[in-house]
Design a protein around this motif. Structure first.
Motif, PDB file in Angstrom:
ATOM      1  N   ASP A 197       1.976  -7.494  -4.999  1.00 27.54           N
ATOM      2  CA  ASP A 197       2.756  -6.940  -6.104  1.00 27.54           C
ATOM      3  C   ASP A 197       1.995  -7.033  -7.427  1.00 27.54           C
ATOM      4  O   ASP A 197       2.182  -6.200  -8.308  1.00 27.54           O
ATOM      5  CB  ASP A 197       4.096  -7.674  -6.222  1.00 27.54           C
TER       6      ASP A 197
ATOM      7  N   VAL B 189       1.347  -4.938   0.406  1.00 26.69           N
ATOM      8  CA  VAL B 189       0.550  -4.757  -0.810  1.00 26.69           C
ATOM      9  C   VAL B 189       0.900  -5.868  -1.799  1.00 26.69           C
ATOM     10  O   VAL B 189       2.083  -6.150  -2.016  1.00 26.69           O
ATOM     11  CB  VAL B 189       0.867  -3.384  -1.446  1.00 26.69           C
TER      12      VAL B 189
ATOM     13  N   PRO C 190       0.448  -0.703  -8.694  1.00 25.78           N
ATOM     14  CA  PRO C 190       1.269   0.489  -8.459  1.00 25.78           C
ATOM     15  C   PRO C 190       1.969   0.384  -7.110  1.00 25.78           C
ATOM     16  O   PRO C 190       1.435  -0.221  -6.180  1.00 25.78           O
ATOM     17  CB  PRO C 190       0.253   1.638  -8.461  1.00 25.78           C
ATOM     18  N   ASP C 191       3.164   0.953  -7.014  1.00 23.14           N
ATOM     19  CA  ASP C 191       3.872   1.027  -5.729  1.00 23.14           C
ATOM     20  C   ASP C 191       3.380   2.273  -5.006  1.00 23.14           C
ATOM     21  O   ASP C 191       3.730   3.401  -5.362  1.00 23.14           O
ATOM     22  CB  ASP C 191       5.382   1.067  -5.961  1.00 23.14           C
ATOM     23  N   ILE C 192       2.558   2.064  -3.988  1.00 24.34           N
ATOM     24  CA  ILE C 192       1.885   3.164  -3.295  1.00 24.34           C
ATOM     25  C   ILE C 192       2.918   4.051  -2.584  1.00 24.34           C
ATOM     26  O   ILE C 192       2.892   5.282  -2.685  1.00 24.34           O
ATOM     27  CB  ILE C 192       0.858   2.609  -2.277  1.00 24.34           C
ATOM     28  N   LEU C 193       3.839   3.409  -1.903  1.00 30.30           N
ATOM     29  CA  LEU C 193       4.868   4.140  -1.153  1.00 30.30           C
ATOM     30  C   LEU C 193       5.741   4.984  -2.088  1.00 30.30           C
ATOM     31  O   LEU C 193       5.993   6.159  -1.824  1.00 30.30           O
ATOM     32  CB  LEU C 193       5.712   3.126  -0.375  1.00 30.30           C
TER      33      LEU C 193
ATOM     34  N   ALA D 108       4.227   3.320   5.556  1.00 37.64           N
ATOM     35  CA  ALA D 108       3.647   2.244   4.750  1.00 37.64           C
ATOM     36  C   ALA D 108       4.041   0.892   5.328  1.00 37.64           C
ATOM     37  O   ALA D 108       5.163   0.425   5.128  1.00 37.64           O
ATOM     38  CB  ALA D 108       4.113   2.364   3.303  1.00 37.64           C
ATOM     39  N   THR D 109       3.126   0.290   6.089  1.00 40.87           N
ATOM     40  CA  THR D 109       3.413  -1.039   6.635  1.00 40.87           C
ATOM     41  C   THR D 109       2.655  -2.119   5.858  1.00 40.87           C
ATOM     42  O   THR D 109       2.869  -3.295   6.097  1.00 40.87           O
ATOM     43  CB  THR D 109       3.019  -1.153   8.121  1.00 40.87           C
ATOM     44  N   ALA D 110       1.755  -1.718   4.961  1.00 39.87           N
ATOM     45  CA  ALA D 110       0.916  -2.710   4.277  1.00 39.87           C
ATOM     46  C   ALA D 110       1.759  -3.659   3.444  1.00 39.87           C
ATOM     47  O   ALA D 110       2.758  -3.262   2.843  1.00 39.87           O
ATOM     48  CB  ALA D 110      -0.109  -2.006   3.391  1.00 39.87           C
TER      49      ALA D 110
ATOM     50  N   LYS E 292      16.212  -0.081  -1.154  1.00 41.58           N
ATOM     51  CA  LYS E 292      14.816   0.388  -1.251  1.00 41.58           C
ATOM     52  C   LYS E 292      14.682   1.849  -0.829  1.00 41.58           C
ATOM     53  O   LYS E 292      13.895   2.598  -1.400  1.00 41.58           O
ATOM     54  CB  LYS E 292      13.908  -0.481  -0.391  1.00 41.58           C
TER      55      LYS E 292
ATOM     56  N   GLY F 208       9.090   3.590   4.914  1.00 42.81           N
ATOM     57  CA  GLY F 208       8.703   2.311   4.343  1.00 42.81           C
ATOM     58  C   GLY F 208       9.085   1.167   5.252  1.00 42.81           C
ATOM     59  O   GLY F 208       9.860   1.330   6.198  1.00 42.81           O
ATOM     60  N   PHE F 209       8.533   0.011   4.960  1.00 41.28           N
ATOM     61  CA  PHE F 209       8.925  -1.224   5.630  1.00 41.28           C
ATOM     62  C   PHE F 209       9.521  -2.153   4.590  1.00 41.28           C
ATOM     63  O   PHE F 209       9.183  -2.066   3.408  1.00 41.28           O
ATOM     64  CB  PHE F 209       7.715  -1.881   6.306  1.00 41.28           C
TER      65      PHE F 209
ATOM     66  N   THR G 167      -0.543   2.780   6.223  1.00 40.59           N
ATOM     67  CA  THR G 167      -1.209   1.670   5.526  1.00 40.59           C
ATOM     68  C   THR G 167      -0.882   0.383   6.275  1.00 40.59           C
ATOM     69  O   THR G 167       0.199   0.257   6.852  1.00 40.59           O
ATOM     70  CB  THR G 167      -0.763   1.516   4.062  1.00 40.59           C
TER      71      THR G 167
ATOM     72  N   LYS H 184      13.171   3.998  -3.871  1.00 39.93           N
ATOM     73  CA  LYS H 184      11.825   4.563  -3.709  1.00 39.93           C
ATOM     74  C   LYS H 184      11.884   6.018  -3.254  1.00 39.93           C
ATOM     75  O   LYS H 184      10.844   6.656  -3.122  1.00 39.93           O
ATOM     76  CB  LYS H 184      11.001   3.734  -2.712  1.00 39.93           C
TER      77      LYS H 184
HETATM   78  O1  C5P Z   1       9.352  -3.308  -2.623  1.00 40.70           O
HETATM   79  P1  C5P Z   1       8.718  -3.855  -1.391  1.00 40.70           P
HETATM   80  O2  C5P Z   1       7.334  -4.397  -1.613  1.00 40.70           O
HETATM   81  O3  C5P Z   1       9.578  -4.807  -0.614  1.00 40.70           O
HETATM   82  O4  C5P Z   1       8.592  -2.572  -0.470  1.00 40.70           O
HETATM   83  C1  C5P Z   1       7.977  -2.653   0.758  1.00 40.70           C
HETATM   84  C2  C5P Z   1       7.454  -1.300   1.150  1.00 40.70           C
HETATM   85  O5  C5P Z   1       6.747  -0.682   0.075  1.00 40.70           O
HETATM   86  C3  C5P Z   1       6.464  -1.376   2.278  1.00 40.70           C
HETATM   87  O6  C5P Z   1       6.562  -0.174   3.021  1.00 40.70           O
HETATM   88  C4  C5P Z   1       5.130  -1.477   1.552  1.00 40.70           C
HETATM   89  O7  C5P Z   1       4.055  -1.031   2.349  1.00 40.70           O
HETATM   90  C5  C5P Z   1       5.362  -0.576   0.368  1.00 40.70           C
HETATM   91  N1  C5P Z   1       4.641  -0.956  -0.844  1.00 40.70           N
HETATM   92  C6  C5P Z   1       3.610  -0.154  -1.326  1.00 40.70           C
HETATM   93  N2  C5P Z   1       2.967  -0.489  -2.494  1.00 40.70           N
HETATM   94  C7  C5P Z   1       3.327  -1.594  -3.181  1.00 40.70           C
HETATM   95  C8  C5P Z   1       4.374  -2.413  -2.708  1.00 40.70           C
HETATM   96  C9  C5P Z   1       5.003  -2.073  -1.543  1.00 40.70           C
HETATM   97  O8  C5P Z   1       3.280   0.850  -0.692  1.00 40.70           O
HETATM   98  N3  C5P Z   1       2.686  -1.897  -4.303  1.00 40.70           N
END
Ligand code: C5P
Length: 221
Positions: free
Chosen positions: A99, A97, A125-128, A93-95, A157, A142-143, A14, A161
């Motif tokens: 919050d 996203v 939602p937290d995709i990762l 997951a680099t996006a 994290k 994750g990033f 991402t 996660k």
């Molecule tokens: O919790 P935080 O946002 O700092 O975590 C960052 C990591 O979680 C990144 O890899 C980001 O792509 C992923 N992420 C996600 N979905 C979200 C929030 C963060 O996949 N809603």
């Protein structure tokens, strides 16, 4: 850098920001350029992986050999990722996203009225974390963008996660976001490694090589 290190591995990345509408003409977003994620997708493809890149709105060309899925909102990114997660060996997951999103985006353009305009936001939602929680899911990376206490927050994290690996960038003083160079400190349960400041594609190649060494057992059939 080993060409073929990810031969036959199905990778999903991402990248970019998400865009959360307030009304038909306005949105909330962030400064992510998508460059780190596109570099990771390019490096994974160079290493022989089949790469699916799920991208928020960015101004970047799709790297050679990469399949791209464009989305705008966090919910769309979540749907696109979850629909493809079962066919993925490695999820990166680099996006950046968003919050939060508007609880109810206005159906018509919001008019200029009172001096204050309270907006009600709800959590995305937290995709990762959702991918990491899948039974028999992919190896997850994750990033984390942090301005202080990099190690503590990144390791936090990783555990919270349920990730296999996390790459942390120091974004204090304008570093990391929307710039050409980056440095990462990568953590996994058994150790960590610092990847020095360099152009994002070179950095992505080092990260992909490191991931390839750690994700063993997740090969495509
Ligand atoms: O919790 P935080 O946002 O700092 O975590 C960052 C990591 O979680 C990144 O890899 C980001 O792509 C992923 N992420 C996600 N979905 C979200 C929030 C963060 O996949 N809603």
């Amino acid at each position: 850098f080993a060409v073929g290190a990810l031969a036959g591995v199905r990778v999903m990345v991402t990248a970019g920001p998400t865009r959360e509408p307030l009304d038909p003409v306005r949105y909330l977003t962030n400064r992510s350029s998508g460059r780190m994620g596109f570099a990771v997708a390019a490096a994974a493809a160079e290493a022989g992986a089949q790469v699916c890149l799920v991208s928020g709105p960015v101004h970047l060309d799709t790297p050679p050999g990469v399949t791209r899925v464009d989305v705008e909102t966090a919910l769309q990114m979540y749907e696109a990722v979850m629909a493809r997660a079962a066919g993925t060996d490695l999820f990166i997951a680099t996006a950046a996203v968003a919050d939060y999103r508007m609880a109810q985006p206005a159906p018509r353009k919001i008019k200029k009225q009172a001096d204050e305009l309270p907006l009600t936001l709800v959590k995305n939602p937290d995709i990762l974390a959702a991918v990491a929680a899948l039974p028999d899911g992919p190896f997850t990376v994750g990033f984390a963008a942090e301005t202080d206490d990099l190690d503590t927050y990144a390791r936090g994290k990783l555990e919270a996660k349920g990730l296999d690996m996390i790459a942390a960038n120091d974004v204090s003083g304008g570093r990391g976001f929307d710039v050409a160079d980056n440095a990462l400190k990568v953590f996994w349960r058994g150790g960590s490694l610092s990847l020095p400041q360099q152009p994002k594609l070179q950095l992505a190649r080092e990260l992909v090589a490191l991931i390839a060494r750690h994700h063993g057992g997740c090969r495509a059939s």
